[in-house]
Design a protein around this motif. Structure first.
Motif, mmCIF file in Angstrom:
data_model
loop_
_atom_site.group_PDB
_atom_site.id
_atom_site.type_symbol
_atom_site.label_atom_id
_atom_site.label_comp_id
_atom_site.label_asym_id
_atom_site.label_seq_id
_atom_site.Cartn_x
_atom_site.Cartn_y
_atom_site.Cartn_z
ATOM 1 N N LYS A 101 0.856 -1.185 0.000
ATOM 2 C CA LYS A 101 0.000 0.000 0.000
ATOM 3 C C LYS A 101 0.889 1.230 0.000
ATOM 4 N N ARG A 102 0.776 2.002 -1.074
ATOM 5 C CA ARG A 102 1.582 3.219 -1.152
ATOM 6 C C ARG A 102 0.701 4.435 -0.971
ATOM 7 N N THR A 129 2.845 11.251 0.221
ATOM 8 C CA THR A 129 2.997 12.112 1.394
ATOM 9 C C THR A 129 2.652 13.543 1.000
ATOM 10 N N ALA A 148 3.358 2.295 3.037
ATOM 11 C CA ALA A 148 2.930 2.074 4.422
ATOM 12 C C ALA A 148 2.931 0.583 4.729
ATOM 13 N N ASP A 155 4.495 -2.927 2.945
ATOM 14 C CA ASP A 155 5.510 -3.216 1.943
ATOM 15 C C ASP A 155 5.655 -4.729 1.759
ATOM 16 N N GLY A 204 3.022 3.700 12.728
ATOM 17 C CA GLY A 204 3.646 3.861 11.418
ATOM 18 C C GLY A 204 4.255 2.581 10.870
ATOM 19 N N CYS A 205 4.011 1.448 11.544
ATOM 20 C CA CYS A 205 4.612 0.199 11.072
ATOM 21 C C CYS A 205 3.771 -0.482 10.016
ATOM 22 N N GLY A 206 2.554 0.030 9.796
ATOM 23 C CA GLY A 206 1.703 -0.541 8.758
ATOM 24 C C GLY A 206 0.633 -1.475 9.282
ATOM 25 N N THR A 224 -2.927 0.132 8.703
ATOM 26 C CA THR A 224 -3.221 0.149 7.269
ATOM 27 C C THR A 224 -3.566 -1.267 6.792
ATOM 28 N N LYS A 270 8.222 -0.777 9.803
ATOM 29 C CA LYS A 270 8.449 -0.123 8.510
ATOM 30 C C LYS A 270 7.687 -0.805 7.372
ATOM 31 N N GLY A 271 6.460 -1.192 7.637
ATOM 32 C CA GLY A 271 5.621 -1.770 6.593
ATOM 33 C C GLY A 271 5.896 -3.224 6.290
#
Lengths: 298, 371
Positions: B14-15, B18, B26, B28, B47-49, B52, B217-218
């Motif tokens: 999922k991109r 920004t 988000a 990866d 923010g680790c995904g 999302t 980190k996603g």
């Protein structure tokens, strides 16, 4: 010394604020009972009731309605009734349409990102900040140009010609109302969490049901305030209406202005008093409705 | 049930763009297979995904690449209202203008259920979350914990195949949170529904989950049972994120099929006999990791293998445990000891400056790749 003791300055300020706010209104109401037809000086109330109106010079001595002579006078005035009807027709129609458009605009500006978004947001302020007279002339020019072309292109004549009237007033009122509604609804939407809508969709509601059952009820106070603001602006509006009205679309402000150019009788005061009462009633009603709602919510 | 897996994410990306106009992933290339009836947690810092990922399962976001499957069916751009999953939101998202009853009934009305059936099921759902009799109140008249239960009842009354929970206990105070953790777990076992639970609280994830995906980190850093991710972290990130670890940098000196010896320059010594994971080579720079509670403190006695002399630099008493900070040749090591006996007597306690020996038992240490 008691720190909560009011400074005399506060009292003086309060007095002047209330004086300048309410003294003109009180004077206006009192003068609507004036016995003097000229209405320059207050000559006392009309003292007695009688079969017919009895006058003595510019003074009304007695009337079938007694002190309410000017109100009766008003009720018999067909032009006033017509103007009131026009005013309300315009206000209701324009408010309804402007509220729908304005709310939609506010929702769109909140949830979508698009290229011209900063411009759209800025353009909302234009009708608010430019002088009304400029907007009035602008709208007039536009309408007369477009109508001219249309009438020429379809070679319309007589009654079928496009002319200024209720329609043009309504359209121009919508044009200046939409930004007000949008800004008021936007303010309400600021605290609106999109997870409410997501929750509704998550529970099986499609977009329309989500809007009807969740979004709209939650932003309704904002929508209603926007609509009320737009409504009062429309009732009041003189400048834009002046430029865009035509035969058969005289509104109360336009009518009063016409009267003032001829003769000012206390009838104008009576009309204004009724007007104030109507607006006051509308505001009170809204307050009650909103008060009940916020009580339910808290 | 048509599929072994309740939810599957296959190579999902999922991109987002920004605000500065850059593209950011988000999520990866995440692949997860969540079994039916499982209590599955996605654990990671903000923010680790994880959220999302959950939102893509719910249908609030669509993957840029890859595919989400629910009960074996590819979801594509299926909107949320056509997915048989329900969500408990972090903010609860209770409809403020509706009563508790109306909130819980909302989802059933959307299914066009009959009125008497709605009544029955809403009643049962409110009983289940112990909110009997609250049905005529408005959400704001309830406490945070009660609102949380309403959100739960509102989602569960739909009898979803999968329940998605986005940090549902985040707003509750610690004690209530612990109670709710156990209640949620009990409820999940009783109903047999798949729970996918997003949290940043490692203790919460360890307490409730059958399996945990540790994300950063996603990317999924490790997927496994609570015991696996704690005892056998896949890399330095997981060892650091879950619980605490002492890290000693070194180089693999010798390597057999099962064991490794690592030379630690800081200690000027070798740690030997440690179990190894795959993909390590002799001479590789690695990190030796050991949990504070697994370091053994020995006051006296001769040095044995993997035993080092050090000094106590500080002690912190925190009730159930004591944290003892030590230094070995300038390398800092934290040790955790349970207060099995009363520490009232200062003699029973370590003192600052005291000489101690630290034993790193090889079976409790891990050799991890350097990040």
């Amino acid at each position: 010394m008691n720190p909560h003791r009011r400074s005399p300055l506060v009292l003086v300020t309060a007095f002047f604020v209330y004086f300048f706010l309410y003294a003109p209104i009180i004077a206006l109401v009192v003068y609507s009972f004036n016995a003097s037809r000229a209405n320059v000086k207050f000559e006392g109330f009309i003292p007695s009731f009688s079969e017919r109106v009895v006058t003595e010079g510019s003074l009304v001595k007695s009337s079938p309605c007694g002190p309410f002579h000017w109100y009766c006078d008003l009720a018999k005035n067909r032009e006033v009734i017509e103007a009131a009807k026009n005013t309300l027709t315009i206000a209701f129609t324009a408010t309804t349409i402007a509220t729908i458009i304005g709310t939609m605009a506010a929702l769109a500006l909140q949830r979508y990102d698009f290229k011209l978004k900063p411009f759209s947001q800025l353009s909302l302020y234009i009708p608010i900040v430019i002088p009304e007279i400029v907007m009035g002339i602008g709208i007039l020019t536009l309408f007369s140009q477009v109508f001219g072309w249309m009438n020429n292109a379809f070679s319309l004549s007589g009654d079928s010609r496009w002319t200024m009237g209720l329609g043009t007033v309504i359209v121009s009122h919508i044009a200046f109302m939409v930004p007000f509604v949008t800004l008021v609804v936007q303010a309400r939407l600021q605290g609106f969490d999109k997870s409410y809508e997501e929750a509704a969709m998550d529970l099986g509601a499609n977009e329309w049901i989500t809007f009807r059952r969740v979004t709209l009820p939650m932003i309704l106070p904002g929508v209603l305030s926007g609509a009320l603001l737009a409504f009062t602006l429309s009732l009041d509006d003189f400048v834009i209406t002046f430029f865009t009205n035509g035969p058969g679309s005289t509104t109360l402000p336009i009518y009063v202005y016409g009267l003032l150019r001829r003769i000012i009788t206390p009838q104008v005061n009576a009309l204004s008093t009724v007007w104030i009462l109507v607006v006051l009633a509308a505001v009170l009603l809204l307050q009650i409705v909103q008060g009940r709602e916020s009580k339910q919510h808290s | 049930m048509t599929s072994e897996f309740a939810v599957e994410m296959r190579d999902v990306v999922k991109r987002f763009i920004t605000p500065e106009g850059n593209e950011m992933a988000a999520v990866d290339h995440v692949t997860m297979k969540i079994r039916n009836g499982e209590f599955f947690s996605m654990l990671g810092s903000s923010g680790c995904g994880k959220t999302t990922s959950l939102r893509m399962i719910a249908g609030f976001e669509w993957p840029t690449e890859g595919e989400v499957y629910i009960e074996g069916k590819a979801m594509g751009h299926t909107p949320p209202f056509q997915r048989k999953v329900n969500t408990v939101f972090q903010s609860y998202a209770l409809f403020q203008h509706l009563t508790i009853y109306q909130n819980v009934a909302f989802g059933l009305e959307m299914e066009n259920a009959k009125e008497d059936e709605i009544k029955k099921r809403v009643g049962r759902a409110l009983d289940m979350v112990q909110l009997t009799g609250m049905d005529r109140r408005k959400p704001k008249q309830l406490s945070g914990g009660q609102q949380q239960r309403v959100a739960l009842a509102r989602a569960l009354v739909k009898t979803p195949d999968v329940l998605l929970l986005d940090e549902p206990l985040g707003a509750l105070d610690l004690k209530l949170r612990k109670e709710m953790q156990l209640e949620l777990k009990a409820l999940q076992q009783q109903l047999g529904i798949t729970f996918i639970y997003v949290t940043h609280d490692q203790e919460e994830a360890l307490t409730m989950s059958d399996r945990i995906a540790v994300m950063s980190k996603g990317k999924v850093q490790q997927m496994g049972t609570p015991v696996e991710v704690y005892e056998r972290p896949a890399n330095k990130f997981v060892a650091d994120f879950i619980g605490e670890s002492n890290f000693l940098e070194g180089k693999i000196k010798s390597l057999t099929r099962k064991e490794a010896s690592v030379f630690i320059p800081g200690l000027n010594a070798e740690v030997t006999g440690m179990p190894i994971s795959e993909g390590l080579a002799k001479g590789e720079e690695v990190v030796v990791s050991i949990r504070p509670e697994k370091v053994r403190l020995v006051e006296k006695g001769a040095l044995k293998m993997n035993m080092f002399r050090g000094k106590v630099t500080n002690t912190v008493y925190i009730g159930a445990d004591t944290h003892i900070y030590t230094e070995v040749h300038g390398v800092k090591l934290k040790v955790l000891e349970q207060n099995r006996i009363s520490r009232l007597d200062p003699k029973s306690f370590y003192t600052v400056g005291q000489d101690v020996s630290l034993l790193l038992m090889p079976e409790n240490t891990l050799v991890l790749k350097k990040d």
